[in-house]
Design a protein around this motif. Structure first.
Motif, mmCIF file in Angstrom:
data_model
loop_
_atom_site.group_PDB
_atom_site.id
_atom_site.type_symbol
_atom_site.label_atom_id
_atom_site.label_comp_id
_atom_site.label_asym_id
_atom_site.label_seq_id
_atom_site.Cartn_x
_atom_site.Cartn_y
_atom_site.Cartn_z
ATOM 1 N N LEU A 202 -34.149 27.560 52.364
ATOM 2 C CA LEU A 202 -32.749 27.515 51.939
ATOM 3 C C LEU A 202 -31.949 26.525 52.781
ATOM 4 O O LEU A 202 -31.066 25.831 52.267
ATOM 5 N N ASP A 203 -32.265 26.451 54.065
ATOM 6 C CA ASP A 203 -31.595 25.462 54.917
ATOM 7 C C ASP A 203 -31.911 24.042 54.446
ATOM 8 O O ASP A 203 -31.024 23.164 54.427
ATOM 9 N N ALA A 209 -28.456 18.826 49.501
ATOM 10 C CA ALA A 209 -27.415 18.901 48.465
ATOM 11 C C ALA A 209 -26.888 17.533 48.041
ATOM 12 O O ALA A 209 -26.584 17.328 46.858
ATOM 13 N N PRO A 210 -26.762 16.531 48.942
ATOM 14 C CA PRO A 210 -26.268 15.207 48.487
ATOM 15 C C PRO A 210 -27.165 14.544 47.455
ATOM 16 O O PRO A 210 -26.705 13.630 46.750
ATOM 17 N N ARG A 214 -31.353 15.297 41.509
ATOM 18 C CA ARG A 214 -32.663 14.688 41.726
ATOM 19 C C ARG A 214 -33.639 15.650 42.393
ATOM 20 O O ARG A 214 -34.851 15.472 42.288
ATOM 21 N N LEU A 215 -33.127 16.652 43.061
ATOM 22 C CA LEU A 215 -33.978 17.597 43.778
ATOM 23 C C LEU A 215 -34.668 18.524 42.781
ATOM 24 O O LEU A 215 -34.025 19.191 41.982
ATOM 25 N N ARG A 216 -35.995 18.571 42.845
ATOM 26 C CA ARG A 216 -36.777 19.418 41.949
ATOM 27 C C ARG A 216 -37.272 20.697 42.636
ATOM 28 O O ARG A 216 -37.382 21.729 41.998
ATOM 29 N N VAL A 228 -40.385 17.832 50.248
ATOM 30 C CA VAL A 228 -39.240 17.877 49.333
ATOM 31 C C VAL A 228 -39.603 17.025 48.126
ATOM 32 O O VAL A 228 -39.897 15.833 48.252
ATOM 33 N N VAL A 229 -39.589 17.649 46.948
ATOM 34 C CA VAL A 229 -40.009 16.973 45.721
ATOM 35 C C VAL A 229 -38.763 16.555 44.946
ATOM 36 O O VAL A 229 -37.878 17.372 44.670
ATOM 37 N N LEU A 230 -38.718 15.254 44.588
ATOM 38 C CA LEU A 230 -37.606 14.706 43.805
ATOM 39 C C LEU A 230 -38.112 14.274 42.434
ATOM 40 O O LEU A 230 -39.325 14.321 42.163
#
Length: 296
Positions: A202-203, A209-210, A214-216, A228-230
């Motif tokens: 969650l952190d 968040a910016p 695009r964040l998957r 981190v998957v985009l």
């Protein structure tokens, strides 16, 4: 005449009775003065006689059966009184689906006597449900079995081998999902062991968040670090320690130089001192083609 002294002397002597009791009488008197012996005579003997008489009387099978039947009927009559009857079940704090599950696992046919309802057993059965965090069970006046449920609050969706499952902040499963878009408000995490590190995930989501839409999702790799998957098949490889700081550095690079807006396949931050950017195959071939043309 004879002298008075001589008459007295000739008078026969009478033997005086010994006032001392016999040995057995003395022992009996001493025994009667013993508190334990007196208690035994006063309590023990009547109890023994009563017990013997009761044992003889209860030795008959028909008498024993009659007593058991009378006791059972008296108990049933007492427990079936209206003030002891439970007529219905009330569930507060649970969703309709959880309420249906509770009614299925609590096999109580109403009305029933409150003496036949094991409140602790009912509580243990309900608290084992995944969506239930805590529960209290009591019998309210008026014959109501009151169940107050504290549900688990889902904070993320965990993709595992069995499908999609919502989990709370402690990693406990709440409910299964058929489709991802059933809960678009929840972040998506994946990978074995991801449910054990929900707070860290969650952190990372808040830090990313910016990146907006695009964040998957965030994937746990090898049960020791995160990716981190985009969209556009891009990934940010984070280190085992300091993952949040590494992601913040990537976000800063994106804000300043639009790194993620280019034909980048991976941004490897596993080596903090030497971040690595891997371009996509098409971009790499185009770059080599430009170099060859420049060389000519």
């Amino acid at each position: 005449m004879q002298p008075l002294k001589r008459l007295v002397a000739r008078r026969p002597r009478l033997s005086r009775a010994d006032p001392a009791p016999s040995r057995w009488a003395w022992r009996m008197q001493r025994l009667m003065l013993t508190p334990a012996f007196r208690f035994g005579l006063r309590v023990g003997v009547p109890f023994a006689l009563t017990f013997a008489a009761g044992a003889i009387w209860l030795g008959n099978d028909a008498r024993r059966l009659a007593i058991q039947t009378a006791v059972a009927e008296a108990r049933e009559s007492f427990e079936s009184r209206p003030e002891f009857m439970v007529k219905l079940m009330a569930i507060d704090g649970a969703s309709p689906r959880v309420s249906r599950e509770i009614r299925e696992i609590v096999p109580i046919s109403f009305p029933t006597s409150s003496f036949d309802v094991d409140v602790e057993q009912v509580r243990q059965a309900i608290v084992e449900l995944d969506p239930v965090k805590a529960v209290s069970v009591r019998i309210r006046p008026g014959g109501v079995l009151q169940i107050d449920v504290t549900p688990r609050t889902p904070v993320a969706i965990w993709r595992n081998r069995d499908g999609l499952t919502t989990v709370d902040v402690s990693g406990m499963q709440v409910a299964t999902l058929e489709r991802r878009d059933a809960r678009p408000d929840l972040p998506l995490i994946a990978g074995p062991g991801a449910q054990d590190h929900i707070k860290e995930a969650l952190d990372l989501y808040r830090a990313a968040a910016p990146l907006g839409g695009r964040l998957r999702g965030i994937v746990r790799m090898g049960e020791r670090r995160w990716d981190v998957v985009l969209d556009r098949e891009q990934r940010i490889l984070l280190p085992e320690t300091g993952a949040l700081q590494a992601l913040e550095r990537v976000i800063a690079l994106e804000t300043a130089q639009d790194v993620l807006s280019r034909d980048v396949a991976r941004v490897d931050m596993r080596l903090g001192r030497r971040p690595t950017v891997q371009m996509k195959k098409e971009a790499t071939r185009e770059w080599w083609h430009i170099r060859q043309m420049s060389g000519q």
